[in-house]
Scaffold this motif. Structure first.
Motif, PDB file in Angstrom:
ATOM      1  N   VAL A   1      -1.398 -12.137   0.613  1.00 56.82           N
ATOM      2  CA  VAL A   1      -1.568 -10.834   1.257  1.00 56.82           C
ATOM      3  C   VAL A   1      -0.262 -10.054   1.204  1.00 56.82           C
ATOM      4  O   VAL A   1       0.814 -10.599   1.432  1.00 56.82           O
ATOM      5  CB  VAL A   1      -2.039 -10.969   2.727  1.00 56.82           C
ATOM      6  N   ASP A   2      -0.360  -8.793   0.825  1.00 56.38           N
ATOM      7  CA  ASP A   2       0.711  -7.820   0.970  1.00 56.38           C
ATOM      8  C   ASP A   2       0.072  -6.583   1.604  1.00 56.38           C
ATOM      9  O   ASP A   2      -1.133  -6.349   1.439  1.00 56.38           O
ATOM     10  CB  ASP A   2       1.349  -7.464  -0.370  1.00 56.38           C
ATOM     11  N   ALA A   3       0.852  -5.815   2.324  1.00 56.06           N
ATOM     12  CA  ALA A   3       0.291  -4.667   3.034  1.00 56.06           C
ATOM     13  C   ALA A   3       0.865  -3.369   2.496  1.00 56.06           C
ATOM     14  O   ALA A   3       2.077  -3.256   2.270  1.00 56.06           O
ATOM     15  CB  ALA A   3       0.583  -4.780   4.532  1.00 56.06           C
ATOM     16  N   ILE A   4      -0.004  -2.390   2.286  1.00 59.16           N
ATOM     17  CA  ILE A   4       0.438  -1.041   1.950  1.00 59.16           C
ATOM     18  C   ILE A   4       0.651  -0.314   3.277  1.00 59.16           C
ATOM     19  O   ILE A   4      -0.293  -0.117   4.045  1.00 59.16           O
ATOM     20  CB  ILE A   4      -0.611  -0.301   1.106  1.00 59.16           C
ATOM     21  N   ILE A   5       1.899   0.054   3.567  1.00 55.53           N
ATOM     22  CA  ILE A   5       2.229   0.738   4.808  1.00 55.53           C
ATOM     23  C   ILE A   5       2.363   2.224   4.508  1.00 55.53           C
ATOM     24  O   ILE A   5       3.228   2.636   3.719  1.00 55.53           O
ATOM     25  CB  ILE A   5       3.539   0.201   5.417  1.00 55.53           C
ATOM     26  N   LEU A   6       1.515   3.023   5.129  1.00 57.42           N
ATOM     27  CA  LEU A   6       1.508   4.466   4.912  1.00 57.42           C
ATOM     28  C   LEU A   6       2.182   5.158   6.089  1.00 57.42           C
ATOM     29  O   LEU A   6       1.670   5.129   7.211  1.00 57.42           O
ATOM     30  CB  LEU A   6       0.068   4.972   4.762  1.00 57.42           C
ATOM     31  N   PHE A   7       3.336   5.763   5.840  1.00 58.83           N
ATOM     32  CA  PHE A   7       4.026   6.495   6.893  1.00 58.83           C
ATOM     33  C   PHE A   7       3.469   7.909   7.031  1.00 58.83           C
ATOM     34  O   PHE A   7       3.810   8.612   7.988  1.00 58.83           O
ATOM     35  CB  PHE A   7       5.527   6.516   6.615  1.00 58.83           C
ATOM     36  N   ASP A   8       2.628   8.308   6.094  1.00 55.96           N
ATOM     37  CA  ASP A   8       1.893   9.565   6.160  1.00 55.96           C
ATOM     38  C   ASP A   8       0.413   9.232   6.299  1.00 55.96           C
ATOM     39  O   ASP A   8      -0.230   8.825   5.329  1.00 55.96           O
ATOM     40  CB  ASP A   8       2.136  10.385   4.893  1.00 55.96           C
ATOM     41  N   PRO A   9      -0.172   9.380   7.494  1.00 54.63           N
ATOM     42  CA  PRO A   9      -1.581   9.008   7.718  1.00 54.63           C
ATOM     43  C   PRO A   9      -2.562   9.733   6.803  1.00 54.63           C
ATOM     44  O   PRO A   9      -3.667   9.232   6.550  1.00 54.63           O
ATOM     45  CB  PRO A   9      -1.811   9.382   9.188  1.00 54.63           C
TER      46      PRO A   9
END
Length: 340
Positions: A210-218
């Motif tokens: 598992v790796d996570a895509i972190i979006l700082f722009d919703p």
């Protein structure tokens, strides 16, 4: 001892237990389960700002799907020519970006430098529909040569991106190792420095997959999730991805594992140095790039030490990677073991 990659390791006990705990009952599919519903809050707490989390099973998926929301099918992604997305992830960026092109540039120790980036972008002349115009910059933390961008370096790159009205992506397959080495808050090298999207690595640091895509722009969420679904990376039993990530964050397991791997790499660098090896770059994270003679390499192999040649740095260059479970005491005793 096997130093060929940090992907060789077993699942760390805390994450394995979290996976097993999800096998006691049914749960709604496709991210509608309770565990998946906790991800945004958990990562928002970690980064100190509201974020959206899109989990996938591989680092490649995290990178190429994460980038897909930042570049148009006709645009370009500026990256170091040694970047993982450029040399080790096939044509994934073009596939998920609908044709988007990678634009490689040079820089010392696999790093893009802010001034060089600014000059590169200033020299670009758009030829309208005939050309590929840069729309996004991608950096890797830690880099392909194990070096780490400092807080100031990322902030400087973020400022250049802002100046040129471009988005900034960070490949964080070894983000934990970089954060641990810098001893900084993760916000300082991400959203506070101008990063729009981060691939938050876990697989190399103790997770199953598992790796996570972190979006700082919703606002990027819908497009990112659509690309994940279209590409076949939306798990029906999504809770098993979420459970890994939640366990990874709990009690700072992600940092504890990374600190151990980094400490093992420092110990290994010292041991190899006493045997005559020389580092290609100052060891910072959990990867070592080493120059050594062929007799020393053969001596290590004969002792059962596994590592990889790295010809891009020369015929005498090799890569060693430490991990969350690397045996530090055995590593420290390596020179004596080899001489026996």
């Amino acid at each position: 001892m096997n130093f060929s990659s940090d992907n060789i390791t077993p699942i760390c006990p805390e994450i394995l237990a979290a996976i097993a705990a999800e096998s006691d009952a049914d749960a709604l599919p496709y991210g509608a389960d309770d565990k998946s519903g906790q991800l945004d809050k958990a990562f928002s707490t970690l980064f100190g700002i509201d974020v959206c989390v899109v989990p996938v099973a591989t680092g490649t998926a995290a990178n190429v799907i994460g980038l897909s929301g930042l570049v148009s099918p006709f645009g370009g992604v500026v990256c170091h020519h040694h970047a993982h997305i450029n040399v080790t992830e096939s044509t994934g960026v073009a596939f998920y970006g609908g044709g988007a092109k990678l634009l490689g540039m040079d820089g010392p120790s696999a790093k893009i430098e802010a001034d060089a980036l600014d000059a590169y972008l200033n020299k670009h002349v758009s030829n309208g529909m005939h050309s590929v115009d840069p729309e996004c910059v991608a950096i890797t933390q830690s880099t392909e040569f194990g070096t780490i961008y400092s807080v100031d370096e990322i902030q400087a790159i973020g400022s250049v991106c802002q100046k040129h009205d471009m988005r900034l992506f960070m490949d964080g397959a070894r983000f934990a190792n970089a954060t641990a080495a810098l001893d900084c808050h993760p916000s300082e090298i991400t959203w506070k420095a101008g990063v729009d999207v981060l691939s938050f690595g876990a697989t190399k640091n103790g997770a199953l997959a598992v790796d996570a895509i972190i979006l700082f722009d919703p606002e990027l969420r819908r497009k990112t999730e659509q690309n994940r679904k279209r590409g076949g990376h939306l798990f029906s039993k999504h809770r098993y991805l979420a459970a890994q990530l939640l366990a990874y964050l709990e009690d700072d397991l992600w940092l504890r594992n990374a600190r151990h791997a980094n400490a093992a790499a420092q110990a290994l660098a010292k041991s190899l140095s006493t045997m005559g090896a020389k580092p290609a770059f100052v060891p910072q994270g959990n990867e070592l790039f080493i120059h050594m003679t062929n007799p020393l390499a053969e001596k290590l192999r004969a002792a059962g030490i596994v590592f990889r040649p790295w010809p891009s740095l020369g015929p005498d260059a090799y890569r060693f990677v430490c991990a969350w479970n690397s045996p530090i005491e055995m590593i420290r005793a390596l020179p004596k073991t080899i001489d026996q």
